[in-house]
Motif scaffolding. Structure first.
Motif, PDB file in Angstrom:
ATOM      1  N   LEU A 131      28.909 -30.386   2.367  1.00  0.00           N
ATOM      2  CA  LEU A 131      29.122 -29.386   1.310  1.00  0.00           C
ATOM      3  C   LEU A 131      29.734 -28.102   1.864  1.00  0.00           C
ATOM      4  O   LEU A 131      29.771 -27.073   1.164  1.00  0.00           O
ATOM      5  CB  LEU A 131      27.808 -29.079   0.597  1.00  0.00           C
ATOM      6  CG  LEU A 131      27.149 -30.268  -0.094  1.00  0.00           C
ATOM      7  CD1 LEU A 131      25.851 -29.856  -0.761  1.00  0.00           C
ATOM      8  CD2 LEU A 131      28.091 -30.915  -1.114  1.00  0.00           C
ATOM      9  N   GLY A 132      30.156 -28.128   3.111  1.00  0.00           N
ATOM     10  CA  GLY A 132      30.906 -26.999   3.672  1.00  0.00           C
ATOM     11  C   GLY A 132      30.061 -25.781   4.011  1.00  0.00           C
ATOM     12  O   GLY A 132      30.602 -24.700   4.230  1.00  0.00           O
ATOM     13  N   ARG A 133      28.736 -25.962   4.093  1.00  0.00           N
ATOM     14  CA  ARG A 133      27.896 -24.774   4.340  1.00  0.00           C
ATOM     15  C   ARG A 133      28.129 -24.206   5.733  1.00  0.00           C
ATOM     16  O   ARG A 133      28.309 -23.000   5.889  1.00  0.00           O
ATOM     17  CB  ARG A 133      26.420 -25.131   4.160  1.00  0.00           C
ATOM     18  CG  ARG A 133      26.109 -25.393   2.717  1.00  0.00           C
ATOM     19  CD  ARG A 133      24.663 -25.738   2.507  1.00  0.00           C
ATOM     20  NE  ARG A 133      24.464 -25.992   1.096  1.00  0.00           N
ATOM     21  CZ  ARG A 133      23.610 -26.869   0.593  1.00  0.00           C
ATOM     22  NH1 ARG A 133      22.853 -27.577   1.396  1.00  0.00           N
ATOM     23  NH2 ARG A 133      23.520 -27.034  -0.701  1.00  0.00           N
ATOM     24  N   ASP A 134      28.104 -25.068   6.748  1.00  0.00           N
ATOM     25  CA  ASP A 134      28.332 -24.568   8.110  1.00  0.00           C
ATOM     26  C   ASP A 134      29.743 -24.008   8.221  1.00  0.00           C
ATOM     27  O   ASP A 134      29.966 -22.950   8.819  1.00  0.00           O
ATOM     28  CB  ASP A 134      28.126 -25.694   9.134  1.00  0.00           C
ATOM     29  CG  ASP A 134      26.658 -26.085   9.262  1.00  0.00           C
ATOM     30  OD1 ASP A 134      25.804 -25.175   9.270  1.00  0.00           O
ATOM     31  OD2 ASP A 134      26.361 -27.287   9.343  1.00  0.00           O
ATOM     32  N   ALA A 135      30.703 -24.721   7.641  1.00  0.00           N
ATOM     33  CA  ALA A 135      32.101 -24.273   7.717  1.00  0.00           C
ATOM     34  C   ALA A 135      32.258 -22.892   7.083  1.00  0.00           C
ATOM     35  O   ALA A 135      32.969 -22.026   7.611  1.00  0.00           O
ATOM     36  CB  ALA A 135      33.003 -25.287   7.011  1.00  0.00           C
ATOM     37  N   PHE A 136      31.586 -22.682   5.968  1.00  0.00           N
ATOM     38  CA  PHE A 136      31.715 -21.389   5.285  1.00  0.00           C
ATOM     39  C   PHE A 136      31.098 -20.262   6.124  1.00  0.00           C
ATOM     40  O   PHE A 136      31.634 -19.150   6.165  1.00  0.00           O
ATOM     41  CB  PHE A 136      31.061 -21.454   3.907  1.00  0.00           C
ATOM     42  CG  PHE A 136      31.288 -20.216   3.089  1.00  0.00           C
ATOM     43  CD1 PHE A 136      32.536 -19.968   2.509  1.00  0.00           C
ATOM     44  CD2 PHE A 136      30.279 -19.280   2.916  1.00  0.00           C
ATOM     45  CE1 PHE A 136      32.759 -18.806   1.771  1.00  0.00           C
ATOM     46  CE2 PHE A 136      30.490 -18.129   2.166  1.00  0.00           C
ATOM     47  CZ  PHE A 136      31.734 -17.882   1.599  1.00  0.00           C
ATOM     48  N   VAL A 137      29.999 -20.558   6.796  1.00  0.00           N
ATOM     49  CA  VAL A 137      29.399 -19.537   7.684  1.00  0.00           C
ATOM     50  C   VAL A 137      30.406 -19.169   8.769  1.00  0.00           C
ATOM     51  O   VAL A 137      30.657 -17.984   9.042  1.00  0.00           O
ATOM     52  CB  VAL A 137      28.080 -20.066   8.317  1.00  0.00           C
ATOM     53  CG1 VAL A 137      27.592 -19.129   9.413  1.00  0.00           C
ATOM     54  CG2 VAL A 137      27.004 -20.228   7.245  1.00  0.00           C
ATOM     55  N   LEU A 138      31.007 -20.183   9.388  1.00  0.00           N
ATOM     56  CA  LEU A 138      31.947 -19.924  10.486  1.00  0.00           C
ATOM     57  C   LEU A 138      33.176 -19.162   9.981  1.00  0.00           C
ATOM     58  O   LEU A 138      33.632 -18.195  10.614  1.00  0.00           O
ATOM     59  CB  LEU A 138      32.373 -21.245  11.135  1.00  0.00           C
ATOM     60  CG  LEU A 138      31.236 -22.002  11.848  1.00  0.00           C
ATOM     61  CD1 LEU A 138      31.675 -23.416  12.193  1.00  0.00           C
ATOM     62  CD2 LEU A 138      30.791 -21.257  13.108  1.00  0.00           C
ATOM     63  N   ALA A 139      33.702 -19.566   8.826  1.00  0.00           N
ATOM     64  CA  ALA A 139      34.875 -18.870   8.272  1.00  0.00           C
ATOM     65  C   ALA A 139      34.509 -17.439   7.878  1.00  0.00           C
ATOM     66  O   ALA A 139      35.300 -16.513   8.036  1.00  0.00           O
ATOM     67  CB  ALA A 139      35.425 -19.639   7.074  1.00  0.00           C
ATOM     68  N   GLY A 140      33.277 -17.251   7.398  1.00  0.00           N
ATOM     69  CA  GLY A 140      32.812 -15.910   7.032  1.00  0.00           C
ATOM     70  C   GLY A 140      32.740 -14.996   8.246  1.00  0.00           C
ATOM     71  O   GLY A 140      32.802 -13.770   8.117  1.00  0.00           O
TER      72      GLY A 140
END
Ligand SMILES: C[S@@+](CC[C@H](N)C(=O)[O-])C[C@H]1O[C@@H](n2cnc3c(N)ncnc32)[C@H](O)[C@@H]1O
Length: 254
Positions: free
Chosen positions: A98-107
């Motif tokens: 669901l992209g949760r880790d990816a969103f943290v990293l992009a944030g």
């Protein structure tokens, strides 16, 4: 056990065709369905069994809270992927979910390529990203650092990275692992994932591919007491009370 998702309604017919999903005009009484909701595209089933419909929502709720109060570059996922003072690598999240880790990293500033192989989960990810691009400036800017691609990273990681014009400095892996979360909410959400994605039994092959393709580091999320994925021994292990990362390092990011 793996099961299929049925995309429901005329508006989702092209999506079903593109991603090879079954299609129906109305939601079936049993099983999981991909439906349109006011919150976005969702995977839904019997609420008693599966809980609330699953959507990818980068702009509000949990993702937004974690972005604002989650602990910045001190978070385990950020440390594992090598984000530090003045160091912001390009990361491939080869098990995007669901992209949760990816969103943290992009944030936190990292460009992230998200790869997801399950068509219905990828559809949610793509929809969440599209909505984030239309959200307020802060979320929009983060979404601009994210790309999503439907691909099986265990069989064609290198191809997916090249086709995306990306540079895989760090590869982040978070394959499914049997029975790791105990809270009732997460249990229901995990039930959806487990029925769609199974237990990612090919994780050793995925790790091998990641070690071939990453130029600097591979970071693998594991439940704290789980064995490392079969393969070479990790060079480092970092952990908190609840989870752990095994790090495989080719080259320093500094
Ligand atoms: C535990 S979930 C990841 C959750 C994710 N880290 C997040 O923050 O939302 C694992 C996901 O990886 C996907 N996956 C597993 N192996 C994969 C592979 N070889 N290629 C692409 N996706 C894969 C599964 O379909 C599942 O959606």
């Amino acid at each position: 056990m793996k099961s299929d998702v049925v995309a429901v309604g005329e508006a989702l017919r092209p999506l079903a065709e593109r991603l090879g999903l079954a299609w129906a005009s109305a939601q079936p009484a049993q099983g999981l369905a991909l439906i349109e909701t006011p919150q976005g595209l969702a995977i839904a089933g019997d609420p008693l069994r599966y809980g609330n419909p699953l959507v990818v929502d980068f702009a509000t709720g949990r993702a937004d809270h974690r972005r604002r109060f989650g602990g910045g570059r001190g978070q385990l996922v950020a440390k594992a992927c090598g984000l530090g003072k003045g160091v912001t690598p390009r990361v491939v999240d080869a098990t995007a979910g669901l992209g949760r880790d990816a969103f943290v990293l992009a944030g936190l500033g990292a460009p992230v390529l998200m790869l997801e192989r399950m068509p219905a989960i990828f559809a949610l990810l793509e929809d969440g990203l599209r909505r984030a691009l239309g959200a307020d400036a802060e979320i929009h800017d983060i979404a601009m650092r994210l790309q999503a691609r439907w691909a099986d990273a265990a069989s064609d990681l290198a191809g997916a990275v090249v086709a995306s014009g990306f540079e895989a400095q760090v590869i982040h892996l978070d394959p499914m692992f049997p029975h790791r979360d105990k809270s009732a909410l997460v249990k229901k959400e995990m039930r959806v994932f487990r029925e769609l994605a199974g237990d990612d039994d090919d994780a050793p092959r995925l790790l091998e591919a990641a070690l071939d393709v990453a130029t600097h580091r591979v970071a693998v999320k594991r439940p704290r007491r789980a064995p490392p994925i079969a393969g070479p021994r990790p060079a480092h292990v970092i952990e908190t009370r609840t989870s752990r990362y095994d790090l495989y390092v080719h080259r320093s990011l500094r």
